[in-house]
Scaffold this motif. Structure first.
Motif, PDB file in Angstrom:
ATOM      1  N   PRO A  78      20.907  45.336  32.907  1.00 16.11           N
ATOM      2  CA  PRO A  78      21.315  44.352  33.921  1.00 16.11           C
ATOM      3  C   PRO A  78      21.439  44.957  35.321  1.00 16.11           C
ATOM      4  N   VAL A  79      21.943  46.189  35.414  1.00 10.36           N
ATOM      5  CA  VAL A  79      22.036  46.841  36.717  1.00 10.36           C
ATOM      6  C   VAL A  79      20.643  47.118  37.279  1.00 10.36           C
ATOM      7  N   GLN A  80      19.706  47.490  36.420  1.00  8.65           N
ATOM      8  CA  GLN A  80      18.334  47.687  36.877  1.00  8.65           C
ATOM      9  C   GLN A  80      17.741  46.393  37.434  1.00  8.65           C
ATOM     10  N   LEU A  81      17.964  45.298  36.744  1.00  6.30           N
ATOM     11  CA  LEU A  81      17.414  44.021  37.201  1.00  6.30           C
ATOM     12  C   LEU A  81      18.056  43.580  38.515  1.00  6.30           C
ATOM     13  N   ALA A  82      19.359  43.806  38.640  1.00  2.11           N
ATOM     14  CA  ALA A  82      20.024  43.487  39.909  1.00  2.11           C
ATOM     15  C   ALA A  82      19.508  44.394  41.022  1.00  2.11           C
ATOM     16  N   THR A 139      25.024  38.295  36.627  1.00  2.00           N
ATOM     17  CA  THR A 139      25.580  37.232  35.783  1.00  2.00           C
ATOM     18  C   THR A 139      24.517  36.646  34.866  1.00  2.00           C
ATOM     19  N   ASP A 140      23.333  36.438  35.428  1.00  5.32           N
ATOM     20  CA  ASP A 140      22.256  35.797  34.666  1.00  5.32           C
ATOM     21  C   ASP A 140      21.676  36.702  33.584  1.00  5.32           C
ATOM     22  N   GLN A 141      21.858  38.010  33.715  1.00  7.09           N
ATOM     23  CA  GLN A 141      21.198  38.956  32.806  1.00  7.09           C
ATOM     24  C   GLN A 141      22.174  39.610  31.826  1.00  7.09           C
ATOM     25  N   GLN A 142      23.273  38.930  31.524  1.00 10.12           N
ATOM     26  CA  GLN A 142      24.266  39.545  30.643  1.00 10.12           C
ATOM     27  C   GLN A 142      23.710  39.870  29.260  1.00 10.12           C
ATOM     28  N   ALA A 143      22.734  39.073  28.792  1.00 11.15           N
ATOM     29  CA  ALA A 143      22.162  39.323  27.467  1.00 11.15           C
ATOM     30  C   ALA A 143      21.492  40.691  27.386  1.00 11.15           C
ATOM     31  N   ALA A 166      17.817  43.673  44.838  1.00 12.19           N
ATOM     32  CA  ALA A 166      18.305  44.269  46.090  1.00 12.19           C
ATOM     33  C   ALA A 166      17.190  44.989  46.843  1.00 12.19           C
ATOM     34  N   TRP A 167      16.401  45.802  46.146  1.00  9.93           N
ATOM     35  CA  TRP A 167      15.331  46.552  46.826  1.00  9.93           C
ATOM     36  C   TRP A 167      14.241  45.624  47.370  1.00  9.93           C
ATOM     37  N   ASN A 168      14.115  44.443  46.778  1.00 10.82           N
ATOM     38  CA  ASN A 168      13.071  43.510  47.213  1.00 10.82           C
ATOM     39  C   ASN A 168      13.457  42.688  48.437  1.00 10.82           C
ATOM     40  N   THR A 172      15.926  56.179  30.015  1.00 11.45           N
ATOM     41  CA  THR A 172      16.339  57.049  31.120  1.00 11.45           C
ATOM     42  C   THR A 172      15.394  56.908  32.307  1.00 11.45           C
ATOM     43  N   LYS A 173      14.127  56.719  32.038  1.00 11.26           N
ATOM     44  CA  LYS A 173      13.143  56.604  33.112  1.00 11.26           C
ATOM     45  C   LYS A 173      13.244  55.275  33.847  1.00 11.26           C
ATOM     46  N   GLY A 174      13.905  54.300  33.237  1.00 12.63           N
ATOM     47  CA  GLY A 174      14.088  53.010  33.888  1.00 12.63           C
ATOM     48  C   GLY A 174      12.936  52.063  33.634  1.00 12.63           C
ATOM     49  N   LEU A 175      13.157  50.805  33.949  1.00 14.90           N
ATOM     50  CA  LEU A 175      12.124  49.787  33.791  1.00 14.90           C
ATOM     51  C   LEU A 175      10.967  50.057  34.760  1.00 14.90           C
TER      52      LEU A 175
END
Length: 399
Positions: free
Chosen positions: A283-287, A52-56, A291-293, A64-67
């Motif tokens: 946003p999915v990466q940030l979420a 929700t917080d990262q919608q921007a 979760a992993w943390n 492709t490699k991800g953050l």
């Protein structure tokens, strides 16, 4: 059209719908589904809040490699969970985020199989996750199965495979904890497989999506990279693992997981994925980082499953041939009639849906290891699982 599409089998749930067609279950009994392995526990609120917080961030094209932050969070988790050396597992070289492991398992085989070699094989356990088979067929390879039965502890018997089969093998899937059996391979199994991969030059794809669902907090299931570390194999040569937040964190709809292992393989897989167009949204990466943390929600999740297994096995243990699995959230009972007849008649009598084991396996060497079994996914709330167990008990006693 790709002619190999004609080789694909109907998916298990298509077969299940056909099996149940024309049946009207008792209207006074609410339907309880134990057929689909879709986690139903509440997702972590802090992960949903991050979305929700990262919608921007939806305004950004993802890489492709991800953050780097996501790959670093995954690396920290894997290092701690599987006792890996922080210097050996590099967030930059050894990890790729993926949109759920289903997508990655399929794509991986397309990138790995060398069609110029004669008669390529993709080996998998039997029963198995059907993506393994479909990926092999659409990569131009032949699926080859290792029957997993009670006699071999529901684990592949690697010693029973002939040298000519290993010579044709390009990829072998191993699933631990197993779907649907819940069997866990120890590091000895992984080490034997690594030795075979070195001898015959194939890649090991270890599907470890159920690794965080286990019963003894002191005995978490080991993984393929853990076996590599014990061997001092810091390059993870020929070894790749697949992990997901779907089961671990009750986030199947997030479509978030990762692939880790051999850096040279992942470099080529990244190239494939760049063209494939399967980057994970920011946003999915940030979420996923959130979760992993966190491990607290995972501990709570395991506790819920323990309670469900305790309750259901107390009800069914003396009427069905069923045992607590090593891990995972499935029961894999042997049925007094064929698995298909059991599932059909149970639905008709009690409005409970289970999945016939034959829909998850193939006849191989004259044996279908799922023919006399069904898969029960204990994903429904505790009260529904208990109610389903009582109905199954009543059904079995009526046979």
């Amino acid at each position: 059209m790709n002619n190999d599409l004609a080789k694909l089998h109907p998916y298990p749930f298509e077969k299940l719908a056909e099996l149940k067609s024309g049946i009207t279950p008792p209207a006074h009994l609410a339907h309880i589904a134990l057929s689909v392995g879709e986690p139903k526990h509440q997702p972590p609120a802090f992960v949903l809040q991050t979305l929700t917080d990262q919608q921007a961030a939806f305004s950004q094209y993802p890489a492709t490699k991800g953050l780097p932050e996501l790959r670093e969070a995954i690396a920290r988790w894997a290092q701690q969970r599987f006792k890996l050396n922080a210097e050996s597992l590099s967030a930059d070289k050894h990890i790729l985020p993926v949109n759920g492991t289903r997508e990655a398992l399929f794509a991986f085989v397309q990138a790995i199989v060398d069609r110029t070699k004669p008669d390529p094989l993709v080996i998998s356990p039997n029963p198995f996750y059907q993506i393994y088979e479909g990926a092999a067929l659409l990569a131009g390879a032949e699926p080859w199965f290792l029957n997993c039965t009670a006699e071999n502890g529901y684990l592949p018997d690697l010693d029973a495979v002939a040298p000519e089969i290993w010579q044709r093998c390009q990829v072998i899937f191993i699933c631990s904890p197993g779907n649907p059996t819940g069997a866990v391979a120890d590091t000895g199994v992984f080490k034997k497989l690594i030795a075979l991969a070195d001898q015959y030059d194939f890649v090991i794809a270890s599907d470890e999506c159920y690794s965080e669902l286990y019963f003894d907090e002191q005995l978490p299931p080991p993984g393929l990279l853990q076996a590599c570390a014990e061997l001092g194999r810091d390059d993870f040569s020929r070894c790749v693992v697949f992990h997901s937040l779907s089961k671990r964190s009750n986030l199947p709809g997030l479509r978030s997981g990762f692939v880790a292992g051999d850096a040279s393989i992942l470099k080529s897989f990244l190239l494939y994925r760049t063209y494939h167009g399967c980057a994970m949204s920011v946003p999915v990466q940030l979420a996923s980082i959130a979760a992993w943390n966190d491990e607290q929600h995972v501990l709570e999740n395991r506790d819920i499953y323990r309670k469900k297994f305790d309750a259901v096995l107390a009800i069914l243990g003396d009427v069905l041939e069923v045992e607590r699995p090593d891990a995972g959230f499935y029961l894999w009972p042997r049925t007094p009639i064929s698995g298909e007849d059991f599932a059909r008649q149970l639905f008709a009598a009690q409005n409970v849906t289970v999945l016939p084991g034959s829909f998850l396996s193939r006849e191989h060497q004259g044996v279908n290891p799922g023919a006399q079994q069904v898969r029960m996914a204990l994903v429904a709330p505790l009260e529904e699982c208990i109610e389903a167990a009582h109905r199954i008990r009543a059904f079995v006693q009526s046979l």
